[in-house]
Motif scaffolding. Structure first.
Motif, PDB file in Angstrom:
ATOM      1  N   GLY A   1       0.451  -1.095   0.106  1.00  0.00           N
ATOM      2  CA  GLY A   1       0.141   0.063   0.083  1.00  0.00           C
ATOM      3  C   GLY A   1       0.814   1.315   0.306  1.00  0.00           C
ATOM      4  O   GLY A   1       0.702   2.223   0.552  1.00  0.00           O
ATOM      5  N   GLY A   2       1.955   0.955  -0.965  1.00  0.00           N
ATOM      6  CA  GLY A   2       2.779   2.337  -1.302  1.00  0.00           C
ATOM      7  C   GLY A   2       2.457   3.604  -2.503  1.00  0.00           C
ATOM      8  O   GLY A   2       1.653   3.049  -2.713  1.00  0.00           O
ATOM      9  N   TRP A   3       3.205   4.057  -2.469  1.00  0.00           N
ATOM     10  CA  TRP A   3       2.852   4.917  -3.665  1.00  0.00           C
ATOM     11  C   TRP A   3       2.526   4.483  -4.976  1.00  0.00           C
ATOM     12  O   TRP A   3       1.470   4.967  -6.047  1.00  0.00           O
ATOM     13  CB  TRP A   3       4.344   5.773  -4.395  1.00  0.00           C
ATOM     14  N   GLY A   4       2.908   2.380  -5.236  1.00  0.00           N
ATOM     15  CA  GLY A   4       2.186   2.418  -6.439  1.00  0.00           C
ATOM     16  C   GLY A   4       0.928   2.176  -6.549  1.00  0.00           C
ATOM     17  O   GLY A   4       0.034   1.920  -7.099  1.00  0.00           O
TER      18      GLY A   4
ATOM     19  N   ILE B   1       2.144  -6.431  -7.994  1.00  0.00           N
ATOM     20  CA  ILE B   1       2.743  -6.680  -7.060  1.00  0.00           C
ATOM     21  C   ILE B   1       3.532  -5.261  -6.712  1.00  0.00           C
ATOM     22  O   ILE B   1       4.631  -4.954  -7.961  1.00  0.00           O
ATOM     23  CB  ILE B   1       4.080  -7.451  -6.949  1.00  0.00           C
ATOM     24  N   ALA B   2       3.746  -4.556  -5.228  1.00  0.00           N
ATOM     25  CA  ALA B   2       4.023  -2.946  -5.312  1.00  0.00           C
ATOM     26  C   ALA B   2       5.304  -3.229  -4.108  1.00  0.00           C
ATOM     27  O   ALA B   2       3.686  -2.120  -3.502  1.00  0.00           O
ATOM     28  CB  ALA B   2       2.634  -2.451  -5.589  1.00  0.00           C
ATOM     29  N   VAL B   3       5.770  -4.627  -3.343  1.00  0.00           N
ATOM     30  CA  VAL B   3       5.791  -3.862  -1.838  1.00  0.00           C
ATOM     31  C   VAL B   3       7.488  -3.522  -2.048  1.00  0.00           C
ATOM     32  O   VAL B   3       7.683  -2.858  -1.185  1.00  0.00           O
ATOM     33  CB  VAL B   3       6.731  -5.463  -1.903  1.00  0.00           C
TER      34      VAL B   3
HETATM   35 MG    MG Z   1       3.026   0.799  -3.118  1.00  0.00          MG
END
Ligand code: MG
Ligand code: FAD
Ligand code: MG
Ligand code: MG
Ligand code: MG
Length: 549
Positions: free
Chosen positions: A33-36, A132-134
């Motif tokens: 749940g970051g920028w991406g 996948i946005a880790v």
């Molecule tokens: Mg992210």
């Protein structure tokens, strides 16, 4: 996979009418749940997917402002936003847990979490589409004693830094503290001359200058020191020369000591040991007493991504990030099932392929056979221009594009034949850096993917989930991802580098910069966050920083 329970149904699936309606929609699972991840959620149509976000942190962190939170310029809560709040627009679900593995052929994510008894529990979350946005982790570079250093990646890091800085200031003021010890406590060392390190050093300097004289009159300015250790010959070395020169001059004026060509060997509880390369090439080992060390020397792959890359085998050859094709589909997975965005990923460049196609078209336009094409210098300028436009973040590496022509014209005919050209392009390909690890990029990729998923959902109306998986539909339905570089200023916005020439000068130092930044980032930040930031700034302007821990 093992026999773990599968989370087919979520407890909040029947919460409301909207959620009920999404129950049987294709399952879109987002890791991180970051920028991406957040950019994706903010651009996704509300009713097309059954959305689930899996992340060990339940808030989105506005990283560009994190360095200012460390010195009390901003409040921590102003920089975060609850993921559940963001998810409610798409009627999504949140699982606070860590993704441990992905079983691509069964379309299951394996997740872990610690339960109320302190025991680790594991289960599967099924997906139709996986993103996948880790992100990434801090690179330890194999240096000893890093447990004595501080990192700056998330809000807890910032909190720890703030406490330590304030502790040092208070202890330095005690009547029992010796002169030497006071100097050590007030020696702040930053290892890493990238944007985070530079920005933190600038914030530190501002704090020491603006608030310290007010609240800690005992601490004489000349007892406080800020040092920045950089392994290369310049700080901000991946940016424009002017930017890096400006930052260096600024630090020199502000008495922030910049130690270049220096490699940290060990961080001890009371000092930092490093080697510095001398102009004659010899290495000299030096020590610096330190009361605080920030470690910010670049990023590396998370354990999850390392595991996935290994699992996917030879198609994943990049050691630093998961490789995707130009449609952001993870290489080596069934087409259209799995995407990777943000810091954890990189798009294969294929600039050589791209330009060869371009030249074929050019040759075809001139009615020539590409294999016998002779490229004149002027044509090359055009090609070089095209490369620079597509890979602006690599301009530094491509500065010599003009000179390359002469170098590769082996027979000095003033033209490049197809073979010479191919060789030249391959060299460029290997030199091109991958996409930058920035919020800017993660944001663009998240938006791109959301728009694509929106489109796919409508194309597939009436089709089954199996058809949606079809990767060819994916590529045919939507254009390839293109990165738009908004310039270094969009990243390094601190006062150390902000008032560059060419009309960029802004009066008011950091405050003008933050105002400008919040406008720049407005699209990704909620009204709530903007209000909180504005209040912090006003408060700081009126009362100074909160120096409490
Ligand atoms: Mg992210
Ligand atoms: P992140 O934003 O890091 O998000 C990763 C998410 O994945 C997090 O929610 C994390 O909890 C979650 N996660 C991690 N592991 C797992 C797992 N195993 N399973 C599930 N979830 C997981 N960029 C700029 O463009 N401008 C700036 O000014 C700027 N300043 C910065 C300042 C600092 C101090 C830092 C640290 C970074 C800064 N950046 C800046 C870089 C920017 O923050 C990153 O490039 C950006 O966060 C990348 O986005 P992302 O979505 O890939 O990863
Ligand atoms: Mg920053
Ligand atoms: Mg990150
Ligand atoms: Mg030639």
């Amino acid at each position: 996979p093992d026999n773990l329970p599968i989370a087919e149904v979520f407890i909040d699936d029947d919460d409301c009418e909207a959620k009920k309606q999404n129950k049987d929609k294709p399952k879109l699972v987002v890791l991180g749940g970051g920028w991406g991840g957040i950019a994706l959620l903010k651009s996704l149509n509300p009713d097309d997917y059954h959305v689930t976000v899996i992340s060990p942190t339940n808030y989105f962190l506005f990283t560009p402002m994190l360095p200012s939170a460390t010195v009390g310029t901003l409040e921590f809560r102003s920089l975060v936003e609850p993921i559940r709040r963001i998810l409610s627009r798409v009627n999504g679900h949140f699982i606070r847990a860590k993704a441990e593995d992905v079983h691509f052929s069964d379309k299951l994510v394996e997740v872990s979490q610690v339960d109320s008894e302190g025991k680790e529990v594991r289960f599967y979350v099924p997906y139709d589409k996986l993103v996948i946005a880790v992100g990434s982790v801090t690179n330890p570079h194999g240096v000893k004693g890093l447990d004595n250093a501080f990192f700056l990646k998330d809000i807890n890091d910032a909190r720890k830094i703030r406490n330590q800085v304030i502790r040092n200031l208070e202890v330095a003021c005690l009547p029992t503290t010796s002169d030497d010890e006071r100097k050590r406590l007030l020696s702040f060392v930053v290892s890493g001359g990238g944007p985070t390190g530079v920005e933190f050093a600038a914030e530190m300097y501002d704090l020491l200058n603006e608030d310290l004289t007010r609240h800690f009159p005992r601490l004489l300015r000349n007892e406080i020191s800020v040092h920045l250790i950089q392994s290369r010959s310049h700080i901000l070395n991946t940016y424009d020369e002017t930017v890096s020169k400006y930052a260096e001059d600024r630090f020199a004026r502000d008495q922030v000591e910049v130690l270049t060509n220096s490699r940290v060997k060990e961080v001890c509880p009371d000092k930092i040991v490093f080697t510095q390369k001398q102009p004659d090439g010899t290495l000299v080992t030096k020590e610096l007493p330190a009361g605080f060390v920030l470690w910010s020397t670049g990023v590396s792959q998370t354990a999850l991504c390392q595991k996935l890359a290994k699992k996917l085998g030879d198609v994943q050859s990049n050691r630093h990030a998961l490789e995707t094709d130009t449609h952001l589909r993870l290489n080596g997975t069934p087409l259209g099932d799995v995407y990777a965005i943000g810091d954890c990923s990189t798009v294969q460049n294929n600039v050589a392929d791209h330009i060869i196609t371009f030249l074929r078209t050019l040759a075809w336009k001139h009615g020539k056979d590409p294999e016998i094409l002779q490229l004149h210098f002027n044509d090359w300028r055009q090609v070089a221009h095209d490369v620079k436009k597509r890979f602006p973040q690599s301009v530094n590496h491509l500065k010599r594009l003009d000179k390359l022509f002469a170098e590769f014209d082996k027979d000095q005919s003033g033209t490049l034949d197809f073979g010479e050209l191919r060789e030249l392009l391959n060299q460029i390909d290997s030199k091109l850096t991958s996409l930058p690890a920035t919020a800017q990029r993660a944001h663009q990729q998240g938006c791109y993917l959301a728009q694509k998923l929106n489109k796919l959902a409508h194309l597939s109306e009436g089709l089954s989930a199996n058809d949606i998986r079809d990767g060819d539909l994916d590529a045919a339905a939507y254009k390839a991802f293109e990165y738009h570089h908004l310039g270094s200023l969009a990243y390094i916005g601190n006062s150390a580098v902000f008032d560059l020439g060419e009309g960029w000068s802004v009066a008011g130092g950091l405050w003008a910069v933050y105002a400008w930044r919040s406008v720049y980032f407005a699209q990704s930040v909620s009204f709530r966050t903007r209000c909180l930031l504005a209040m912090d700034w006003a408060k700081r302007g009126l009362f100074g920083r909160d120096l409490m821990s």
